[in-house]
Design a protein around this motif. Structure first.
Motif, short mmCIF file in Angstrom:
data_model
loop_
_atom_site.label_atom_id
_atom_site.label_comp_id
_atom_site.label_asym_id
_atom_site.label_seq_id
_atom_site.Cartn_x
_atom_site.Cartn_y
_atom_site.Cartn_z
N TYR A 291 14.41 7.74 23.79
CA TYR A 291 13.20 7.83 24.24
C TYR A 291 12.44 7.61 23.09
CZ TYR A 291 9.00 10.22 25.46
OH TYR A 291 7.87 10.72 25.98
N ARG A 292 11.45 6.91 23.21
CA ARG A 292 10.43 6.28 22.19
C ARG A 292 10.14 7.35 21.45
NH1 ARG A 292 6.75 4.90 26.90
NH2 ARG A 292 5.11 6.67 26.93
N TYR A 293 9.73 8.37 21.94
CA TYR A 293 9.23 9.68 21.06
C TYR A 293 10.22 10.64 20.65
CZ TYR A 293 4.84 7.60 22.48
OH TYR A 293 3.67 6.74 22.67
N ALA A 294 11.59 10.37 20.63
CA ALA A 294 12.65 11.16 20.66
C ALA A 294 12.49 11.71 18.91
CB ALA A 294 13.90 10.64 20.67
N PRO A 295 12.47 12.87 18.64
CA PRO A 295 12.54 13.55 17.17
C PRO A 295 13.79 12.96 16.32
CG PRO A 295 13.10 15.24 18.50
CD PRO A 295 12.85 14.21 19.66
#
Length: 124
Positions: free
Chosen positions: A20-24
């Motif tokens: 996911y592009r905003y995965a931490p």
């Protein structure tokens, strides 16, 4: 700029890795080598926004059988995110020392290599 936000860090790298592009995900856990391999091996076309006209031409040539794009149409960039051409390429990303800068450098290298190959075939 968008890329300056911490949550936007390494977005392209994450997406190339199927995350996911905003995965931490911490930088050190991203496999940049695998991301660049996927960019190189899985994407027959790579374009650059600051080389928009050439990217359209290369896209047409890459997609076999596509006719050349008339210059008057290729010169129109409808992308609202188009930035000032005076700041281009890796220089534009110089402030971002993250994995996406590595991905962009590889994309630029692939673009130049593939553009040169298509031009050679066209002449030969």
């Amino acid at each position: 700029a968008y890329a300056a936000f911490p949550w936007a860090r390494n977005v392209q790298t994450k997406m190339l890795l199927g995350l996911y592009r905003y995965a931490p995900v911490p930088d050190h856990e991203l496999d940049v080598e695998e991301a660049t391999r996927r960019l190189r091996d899985c994407f027959p076309f790579v374009g650059l926004l600051d080389r928009y006209n050439e990217s359209l031409w290369l896209f047409a040539r890459t997609m076999r059988g596509a006719r050349d794009i008339p210059p008057r149409l290729a010169a129109v960039n409808t992308n609202p995110g188009y930035y000032d051409k005076s700041a281009s390429g890796v220089e534009f990303l110089a402030d971002y020392a993250d994995a996406d800068a590595v991905i962009y450098a590889e994309a630029k290298r692939l673009f130049e290599e593939r553009l040169a190959a298509v031009r050679r075939r066209r002449v030969g």
